[in-house]
Design a protein around this motif. Structure first.
Motif, mmCIF file in Angstrom:
data_model
loop_
_atom_site.group_PDB
_atom_site.id
_atom_site.type_symbol
_atom_site.label_atom_id
_atom_site.label_comp_id
_atom_site.label_asym_id
_atom_site.label_seq_id
_atom_site.Cartn_x
_atom_site.Cartn_y
_atom_site.Cartn_z
ATOM 1 N N PRO A 286 0.830 -1.207 0.000
ATOM 2 C CA PRO A 286 0.000 0.000 0.000
ATOM 3 C C PRO A 286 0.863 1.255 0.000
ATOM 4 C CG PRO A 286 -0.702 -1.547 1.711
ATOM 5 C CD PRO A 286 0.613 -2.026 1.199
ATOM 6 N N GLN A 287 0.377 2.290 -0.646
ATOM 7 C CA GLN A 287 1.084 3.562 -0.678
ATOM 8 C C GLN A 287 0.639 4.423 0.500
ATOM 9 O OE1 GLN A 287 3.552 4.267 -3.059
ATOM 10 N NE2 GLN A 287 3.176 2.083 -3.390
ATOM 11 N N ILE A 288 1.593 5.099 1.137
ATOM 12 C CA ILE A 288 1.287 5.986 2.255
ATOM 13 C C ILE A 288 1.989 7.307 2.026
ATOM 14 C CG2 ILE A 288 3.207 5.100 3.657
ATOM 15 C CD1 ILE A 288 1.374 5.526 6.137
ATOM 16 N N ASP A 289 1.349 8.401 2.427
ATOM 17 C CA ASP A 289 1.897 9.728 2.143
ATOM 18 C C ASP A 289 2.923 10.153 3.196
ATOM 19 O OD1 ASP A 289 0.091 10.017 4.209
ATOM 20 O OD2 ASP A 289 -0.791 11.877 3.450
ATOM 21 N N ASP A 290 3.786 9.224 3.572
ATOM 22 C CA ASP A 290 4.899 9.512 4.473
ATOM 23 C C ASP A 290 6.115 8.779 3.919
ATOM 24 O OD1 ASP A 290 6.835 9.527 6.512
ATOM 25 O OD2 ASP A 290 5.330 9.522 8.098
ATOM 26 N N PRO A 291 7.088 9.513 3.409
ATOM 27 C CA PRO A 291 8.256 8.861 2.784
ATOM 28 C C PRO A 291 9.102 8.053 3.770
ATOM 29 C CG PRO A 291 8.629 11.227 3.021
ATOM 30 C CD PRO A 291 7.193 10.987 3.372
ATOM 31 N N GLU A 292 8.851 8.216 5.063
ATOM 32 C CA GLU A 292 9.612 7.481 6.066
ATOM 33 C C GLU A 292 8.951 6.169 6.465
ATOM 34 O OE1 GLU A 292 11.781 11.252 8.311
ATOM 35 O OE2 GLU A 292 10.001 10.333 9.200
ATOM 36 N N ILE A 293 7.830 5.837 5.818
ATOM 37 C CA ILE A 293 7.117 4.591 6.126
ATOM 38 C C ILE A 293 6.955 3.775 4.850
ATOM 39 C CG2 ILE A 293 5.001 3.546 7.025
ATOM 40 C CD1 ILE A 293 4.506 6.065 8.637
ATOM 41 N N GLU A 294 7.265 2.491 4.938
ATOM 42 C CA GLU A 294 7.038 1.556 3.837
ATOM 43 C C GLU A 294 6.054 0.498 4.335
ATOM 44 O OE1 GLU A 294 9.693 -1.973 2.405
ATOM 45 O OE2 GLU A 294 10.419 -0.140 1.421
ATOM 46 N N CYS A 295 4.890 0.434 3.707
ATOM 47 C CA CYS A 295 3.832 -0.478 4.164
ATOM 48 C C CYS A 295 3.881 -1.804 3.415
ATOM 49 C CB CYS A 295 2.456 0.154 3.959
ATOM 50 S SG CYS A 295 2.136 1.586 4.996
ATOM 51 N N LEU A 296 3.505 -2.848 4.118
ATOM 52 C CA LEU A 296 3.374 -4.177 3.520
ATOM 53 C C LEU A 296 2.095 -4.796 4.064
ATOM 54 C CD1 LEU A 296 4.586 -6.428 1.756
ATOM 55 C CD2 LEU A 296 5.798 -7.249 3.785
#
Length: 291
Positions: free
Chosen positions: A38-48
């Motif tokens: 999933p895409q999240i609008d925080d470049p410091e978080i990578e979601c799975l």
């Protein structure tokens, strides 16, 4: 290389509720039917996107730094993870989900001890075996791939199944014999990640904002103008344990009172507040509440 937090989002029944909660907390997560990222609008978080049943294992192994899953699956997988906080929300209600031991309504089985040597179907094999062991019962516990409620009495003597309302159990003529475990949603972290100052702070910030949204559910703000001479009467009509903010107005005879109350009681107390002398009463929504 920039710091990135690898965050597991639960797929399945909690996915939509989790996405909405993050949105209320200020994070926009976009799910795609063709992607597990999933895409999240925080470049410091990578979601799975990971099934809740597997989340604790991947967090323990460090494949994920943190994740959201149920306490039941942490216990089931016996994962060594740090539980950051409890998030009391679910797909149906704010009540904990319950893992319950059930038998058919007309079954002769009346107690846990009657399950000695019987066959039990469940998705939570580890939970069930541990529960039986605590009661000194030896039984055959088989993993169920789904539709567990329909297996008794032909395919199993009993089942251990998760429920929130009990409606599915009743629809399948099952009665609850015992409660195995209550479970709520948790934010968990890998122990090495939790020891990393940046990752820990990032997880704690996420947890703070999610908790703030949950704390605000069912709450509204009330503000009103009150004559100083009526203040004690007005305050007596506000719920106990509330600490309203009181501010001076340009007219020295009047003050402003601002408080937070349960939305469910507004219809009852607003007429009482007006009768006690409050004027200009305004109800307003709150999206976050940080204690």
């Amino acid at each position: 290389m920039a710091n990135v937090l690898k965050l597991g989002i639960p797929a399945g029944s909690l996915q939509e509720a989790t996405g909405k909660l993050f949105q209320r907390a200020g994070y926009n997560i976009t799910f795609s039917s063709r992607s597990y990222y999933p895409q999240i609008d925080d470049p410091e978080i990578e979601c799975l996107l990971i099934r809740a049943q597997e989340m604790a294992r991947y967090v323990e192994q460090g494949i994920l730094d943190a994740g959201i899953t149920g306490h039941d699956w942490i216990v089931e997988t016996n994962a060594d993870v740090h539980e950051v906080t409890e998030l009391v929300f679910s797909k149906v209600s704010r009540r904990p989900v319950r893992w319950v031991l059930c038998v058919p309504e007309d079954s002769p089985i009346q107690t846990v001890l009657d399950l000695q040597g019987k066959r039990i179907a469940t998705e939570a094999v580890g939970l069930t075996k541990a529960f039986l062991a605590r009661h000194g019962v030896t039984a055959s516990v088989e993993f169920s791939w789904g539709a567990t409620e329909v297996k008794p009495p032909r395919l199993a003597d009993a089942i251990v199944e998760v429920t929130e309302t009990g409606s599915s159990l009743r629809a399948n003529n099952l009665r609850i014999l015992a409660e195995v475990l209550q479970s709520t949603t948790r934010i968990i972290a890998n122990r090495a990640a939790w020891s990393d100052n940046w990752k820990r702070a990032k997880v704690e910030n996420i947890a703070l904002m999610l908790q703030a949204c949950l704390a605000a559910e069912g709450k509204v703000g009330l503000m009103m103008n009150v004559r100083r001479t009526d203040l004690d009467t007005v305050l007596a009509n506000l719920p106990a344990l509330q600490t309203p903010t009181i501010s001076s107005l340009s007219d020295p005879d009047w003050i402003d009172v601002n408080t937070i109350v349960d939305e469910s009681i507004v219809r009852t107390i607003v007429p009482q507040l007006k009768a006690a002398g409050a004027r200009g009463i305004v109800e307003y929504p709150i999206s976050k509440l940080i204690e």
